[in-house]
Design an enzyme around this catalytic site. Structure first.
Site, short mmCIF file in Angstrom:
data_model
loop_
_atom_site.label_atom_id
_atom_site.label_comp_id
_atom_site.label_asym_id
_atom_site.label_seq_id
_atom_site.Cartn_x
_atom_site.Cartn_y
_atom_site.Cartn_z
N ARG A 173 0.81 -1.22 0.00
CA ARG A 173 0.00 0.00 0.00
C ARG A 173 0.85 1.27 0.00
O ARG A 173 0.37 2.35 -0.32
CB ARG A 173 -0.92 0.01 1.23
CG ARG A 173 -2.04 -1.02 1.18
CD ARG A 173 -2.77 -1.09 2.50
NE ARG A 173 -3.89 -2.04 2.45
CZ ARG A 173 -5.14 -1.69 2.20
NH1 ARG A 173 -5.44 -0.42 1.99
NH2 ARG A 173 -6.09 -2.59 2.15
N ARG A 223 -6.05 -13.74 -5.64
CA ARG A 223 -7.46 -13.79 -6.02
C ARG A 223 -7.59 -13.64 -7.52
O ARG A 223 -6.87 -12.86 -8.15
CB ARG A 223 -8.26 -12.69 -5.30
CG ARG A 223 -8.45 -12.95 -3.82
CD ARG A 223 -9.34 -14.16 -3.57
NE ARG A 223 -9.45 -14.52 -2.17
CZ ARG A 223 -8.68 -15.42 -1.57
NH1 ARG A 223 -7.73 -16.04 -2.23
NH2 ARG A 223 -8.86 -15.70 -0.28
N GLU A 252 -14.46 -20.24 -10.22
CA GLU A 252 -13.97 -21.54 -9.76
C GLU A 252 -15.15 -22.43 -9.37
O GLU A 252 -16.05 -21.97 -8.68
CB GLU A 252 -13.04 -21.35 -8.56
CG GLU A 252 -11.76 -20.60 -8.90
CD GLU A 252 -10.80 -20.45 -7.72
OE1 GLU A 252 -11.06 -21.06 -6.65
OE2 GLU A 252 -9.79 -19.76 -7.87
N HIS A 271 -6.38 -24.00 -7.22
CA HIS A 271 -6.59 -23.55 -5.84
C HIS A 271 -6.12 -24.61 -4.82
O HIS A 271 -6.76 -24.81 -3.78
CB HIS A 271 -8.05 -23.19 -5.60
CG HIS A 271 -8.22 -22.02 -4.67
ND1 HIS A 271 -9.10 -20.99 -4.89
CD2 HIS A 271 -7.59 -21.71 -3.51
CE1 HIS A 271 -9.03 -20.11 -3.90
NE2 HIS A 271 -8.11 -20.52 -3.05
#
Length: 310
Positions: A173, A223, A252, A271
């Site tokens: 960030r 993600r 998914e 995954h």
């Protein structure tokens, strides 16, 4: 008080939970095989561990603490946490999967760099192709790696890359999108390990994929929403990218007709990156620590901050 447990556990692990709970009644449910009785018990439980159906939380008037069996919270984000958050504390498994996910990322990168993916396909066809392959094999040594994320998995991957002398940059960030864009033209491997938030959705778009040098590798174990999949498919099919390692996808399971299945030099790890033969034991360790905290009135670890999305 009662405890609802929705984990794939061995008989010995169930005994471990019963011993921890003492006189507190424990109900064991099978993950993803919910019965009406499971729902009834959950509705009365004060503590639950596992990834229950999101809609159950609205009816669970007694629930005070939910320990998720995942790091991700995506399926629960759409609930009204302004209301639910007043009575339910949710904790996740932040940090638990650092080693397995980092090792899957490294394994995928090395597989593409050393041609293991192509050699495996040649092996299926009983085809020997040493001479054409050797000149195209690459060394990870000294590669420039940008990791999108600065959490436990990102830091662990950086540690695993250190012996290869890679130049690793963690995008956090503190950095601006402009600073990321400045890094991409010199990036050999771009790794996505960010949570799914509004800020991260579509961060790796067509423009940023185009900034990567020809032959760069893209890895995503965060993600699926991070990347524009249409743009990624195009870059892979045109061989502007040297390959991709994808543990997560936008949808998914990935539909059978999705173009990513047939993209060149693309490893779909489905995954599984967080999995290992130690997974259930690691989940129980986190739960046991938080159970002792909960029953003694101490602050819980890994409390989800819904305002931040993780």
């Amino acid at each position: 008080m009662s405890l609802y447990v929705e984990l794939a556990l061995t008989a010995a692990e169930k005994d471990r939970v019963r011993s921890l709970a003492g006189e507190v009644p424990v109900w064991f449910a099978e993950p993803k095989e919910h019965t009406d009785r499971d729902a009834e018990v959950f509705a009365r439980a004060e503590v639950a561990v596992g990834n229950c159906p999101p809609e159950w939380l609205k009816q669970a008037a007694s629930l005070r603490w939910l320990q998720l069996s995942s790091m991700g919270i995506d399926r629960y984000v759409g609930l009204d946490w302004a209301e639910l958050g007043r009575r339910i504390t949710v904790t996740n498994l932040t940090g638990t999967f650092a080693d397995p996910v980092a090792q899957t990322c490294l394994a995928g990168i090395l597989a593409l760099y050393r041609g293991v993916d192509e050699l495996a396909r040649l092996g299926e066809r009983h085809q020997w192709s040493t001479t054409p392959l050797r000149p195209g094999l690459r060394l990870l040594t000294g590669a420039s790696v940008v990791i999108l994320g600065a959490g436990t998995i990102a830091r662990r991957l950086a540690e695993l890359l250190a012996p290869f002398g890679c130049e690793v940059t963690l995008y956090s960030r503190r950095m601006t999108p402009g600073e990321l864009d400045a890094l991409l033209p010199e990036t050999d491997v771009l790794v996505g390990l960010l949570p799914g938030t509004e800020e991260t959705a579509g961060l790796v778009d067509a423009a940023r994929l185009a900034l990567l040098p020809r032959g760069a590798i893209f890895v995503n174990a965060g993600r699926g929403s991070l990347v524009d999949e249409d743009a990624l498919v195009a870059a892979l099919r045109e061989r502007r990218l040297g390959g991709a390692v994808l543990d997560v996808t936008a949808t998914e399971p990935l539909p059978p007709d999705h173009p990513l299945w047939s993209c060149p030099r693309t490893l779909l790890t489905q995954h599984t990156a967080g999995g290992s033969d130690q997974e259930s034991g690691q989940i129980l360790e986190v739960f046991e620590d938080n159970w002792r905290r909960f029953t003694s009135g101490r602050p819980l670890r890994n409390v989800v901050e819904w305002s931040r999305g993780f």
